[in-house]
Design a protein around this motif. Structure first.
Motif, mmCIF file in Angstrom:
data_model
loop_
_atom_site.group_PDB
_atom_site.id
_atom_site.type_symbol
_atom_site.label_atom_id
_atom_site.label_comp_id
_atom_site.label_asym_id
_atom_site.label_seq_id
_atom_site.Cartn_x
_atom_site.Cartn_y
_atom_site.Cartn_z
ATOM 1 N N ASP A 1 -45.591 -19.208 48.231
ATOM 2 C CA ASP A 1 -44.195 -18.965 48.594
ATOM 3 C C ASP A 1 -44.109 -17.851 49.646
ATOM 4 O O ASP A 1 -45.092 -17.161 49.928
ATOM 5 N N ALA A 2 -42.918 -17.700 50.218
ATOM 6 C CA ALA A 2 -42.728 -16.758 51.329
ATOM 7 C C ALA A 2 -42.984 -15.305 50.917
ATOM 8 O O ALA A 2 -43.235 -14.452 51.773
ATOM 9 N N PHE A 3 -42.920 -15.010 49.607
ATOM 10 C CA PHE A 3 -43.196 -13.649 49.138
ATOM 11 C C PHE A 3 -44.694 -13.423 48.935
ATOM 12 O O PHE A 3 -45.094 -12.402 48.365
ATOM 13 N N MET B 1 -38.778 -21.761 61.056
ATOM 14 C CA MET B 1 -37.650 -22.570 61.530
ATOM 15 C C MET B 1 -36.506 -22.642 60.521
ATOM 16 O O MET B 1 -35.351 -22.754 60.881
ATOM 17 N N ASP B 2 -36.847 -22.646 59.244
ATOM 18 C CA ASP B 2 -35.841 -22.693 58.177
ATOM 19 C C ASP B 2 -34.775 -23.758 58.447
ATOM 20 O O ASP B 2 -33.569 -23.508 58.326
ATOM 21 N N THR B 3 -35.266 -24.933 58.779
ATOM 22 C CA THR B 3 -34.406 -26.061 59.140
ATOM 23 C C THR B 3 -34.482 -27.091 58.028
ATOM 24 O O THR B 3 -35.473 -27.808 57.904
ATOM 25 N N GLY C 1 -45.824 -23.373 55.659
ATOM 26 C CA GLY C 1 -45.576 -22.562 54.470
ATOM 27 C C GLY C 1 -44.089 -22.371 54.239
ATOM 28 O O GLY C 1 -43.269 -23.124 54.760
ATOM 29 N N ASP C 2 -43.750 -21.359 53.421
ATOM 30 C CA ASP C 2 -42.347 -20.979 53.213
ATOM 31 C C ASP C 2 -41.523 -22.152 52.673
ATOM 32 O O ASP C 2 -40.433 -22.439 53.172
ATOM 33 N N VAL C 3 -42.045 -22.823 51.653
ATOM 34 C CA VAL C 3 -41.302 -23.966 51.100
ATOM 35 C C VAL C 3 -40.091 -23.466 50.307
ATOM 36 O O VAL C 3 -40.169 -22.451 49.592
ATOM 37 N N HIS C 4 -38.991 -24.153 50.491
ATOM 38 C CA HIS C 4 -37.769 -23.888 49.735
ATOM 39 C C HIS C 4 -37.467 -25.088 48.848
ATOM 40 O O HIS C 4 -37.480 -26.227 49.330
ATOM 41 N N ALA C 5 -37.171 -24.829 47.575
ATOM 42 C CA ALA C 5 -36.716 -25.917 46.706
ATOM 43 C C ALA C 5 -35.377 -26.436 47.198
ATOM 44 O O ALA C 5 -35.082 -27.630 47.114
ATOM 45 N N GLY D 1 -28.297 -21.761 57.319
ATOM 46 C CA GLY D 1 -28.126 -20.340 57.603
ATOM 47 C C GLY D 1 -29.114 -19.462 56.858
ATOM 48 O O GLY D 1 -29.521 -18.441 57.342
ATOM 49 N N GLU D 2 -29.484 -19.864 55.642
ATOM 50 C CA GLU D 2 -30.320 -19.026 54.748
ATOM 51 C C GLU D 2 -29.806 -17.583 54.783
ATOM 52 O O GLU D 2 -30.538 -16.634 55.060
ATOM 53 N N ILE D 3 -28.514 -17.427 54.486
ATOM 54 C CA ILE D 3 -27.807 -16.231 54.925
ATOM 55 C C ILE D 3 -28.242 -14.927 54.262
ATOM 56 O O ILE D 3 -28.134 -13.883 54.877
ATOM 57 N N VAL E 1 -34.454 -20.610 47.680
ATOM 58 C CA VAL E 1 -35.264 -20.774 46.469
ATOM 59 C C VAL E 1 -36.718 -20.914 46.921
ATOM 60 O O VAL E 1 -37.205 -22.013 47.191
ATOM 61 N N GLU E 2 -37.373 -19.763 47.047
ATOM 62 C CA GLU E 2 -38.734 -19.681 47.576
ATOM 63 C C GLU E 2 -39.711 -20.113 46.483
ATOM 64 O O GLU E 2 -39.641 -19.622 45.362
ATOM 65 N N VAL E 3 -40.642 -21.014 46.834
ATOM 66 C CA VAL E 3 -41.459 -21.619 45.783
ATOM 67 C C VAL E 3 -42.854 -21.996 46.311
ATOM 68 O O VAL E 3 -42.996 -22.381 47.484
HETATM 69 CA CA CA Z 1 -37.727 -18.496 53.083
#
Ligand code: CA
Ligand code: CA
Length: 301
Positions: free
Chosen positions: A40-42, A160-162, A185-189, A194-196, A201-203
């Motif tokens: 995850d992104a963390f 990109m967070d698209t 990487g940086d998968v989001h559930a 915007g990911e404001i 949901v970093e996973v």
């Molecule tokens: Ca992220």
């Protein structure tokens, strides 16, 4: 049909910057499939609600698994990134990171929420569950010059967070260096446009991707295609500037691919195309211009 080769890249093979000098962890042929094990992104630093983002080492966040060298990929080519499958861990996390996020000055305190993922939902708590819609936020090739941290999205992809880049989607990335040197990487559930607050949901996840070298298609920045939509996308100093760049790319595409005049293409964008925000928090804001394929009568044949 020739049998496609399937490779795997370990969760331990990650980079925090993309660079033409990064040693590849895998060489593949164009058309091969790779299962990327993604932290995850963390960088797995948030496991319980008492873990705070202020405890993270910010030199080591947003890891990208890779890089993978695709044989035959040369500068000027396009890398086709086919997102085939995303399998997530059972728990994700969302954090407010001081100094990061669209309203950062108003939310100065570190905050963590652990979010279980089960039965197709991200369980936010307080009677709220969000249908999952997973995608990798970071998809990147090596840039032509100096290396770049994986937190910044630019013409070589990156953070990109698209949310449109999910299963069944093809991302087109320009190739700048031999072999492309692709990472993910940086998968989001799930994430909102915007990911404001700066995280979604970093996973942890396994992402199955087919990588193909396209020698015909020429692009200067990422493009996205789904069964129903074609999208241009851009990242720039301001959201306004990003919209203009992505819009010009769409007008160019309509001229080249659909034979429209420049005025027709501009007007068609006004009539049929949506502007979507991808993210507003990753230093260079990103947008996408979304064209529905259903408007083309020929696509029905
Ligand atoms: Ca992220
Ligand atoms: Ca991200």
């Amino acid at each position: 049909m020739s049998k496609r080769k399937v490779h795997r890249v370990s969760i331990n093979d990650v980079v925090f910057a993309t660079d033409k000098n990064n040693p590849p962890v895998l060489h593949i042929s164009s058309g091969d499939t790779v299962i990327f094990e993604c932290k995850d992104a963390f960088n797995q630093g948030i496991q319980s609600s008492t873990d705070l983002p202020t405890d993270l080492d910010f030199e080591r966040v947003n890891p990208a698994t890779g890089p993978v060298y695709i044989e035959g990929a040369e500068p000027g080519d396009t890398l086709e990134v086919h997102i085939e499958k995303i399998e997530m861990a059972a728990q994700g996390a969302c954090c407010i990171v001081p100094g990061f996020g669209f309203l950062a000055p108003e939310f100065p305190d570190a905050w963590t929420k652990i979010i279980p993922i089960k039965n197709g939902y991200a369980e936010f708590g307080k009677g709220i569950r969000i249908p999952i819609d997973p995608f990798p936020g970071t998809l990147v090739v090596a840039p032509p010059g100096e290396g770049e941290g994986t937190l910044v999205p630019k013409d070589h992809g990156g953070n990109m967070d698209t949310k449109a880049i999910k299963e069944g989607t093809v991302l087109y990335l320009p190739v700048f260096v031999p072999g492309a040197l692709f990472g993910v990487g940086d998968v989001h559930a799930v994430q909102g446009d915007g990911e404001i607050c700066g995280t979604a949901v970093e996973v942890d996840a396994e992402v199955t991707i087919r990588l193909l070298v396209n020698k015909q298609k020429k692009i200067t920045r990422p493009q996205i295609e789904t069964p129903d939509f074609f999208m241009t996308t851009a990242y720039a100093e301001t959201t306004d500037e990003a919209v203009k760049i992505a819009l010009r790319d769409m007008i160019d595409w309509l001229e080249a691919e659909k034979g429209l005049t420049r005025q027709e293409a501009y007007a068609l964008c006004s009539c049929a195309v949506d502007m979507r925000i991808s993210q507003l928090v990753d230093i260079t804001p990103g947008v996408r211009v979304v064209l529905p394929k259903v408007i083309f009568i020929e696509s029905e044949s």
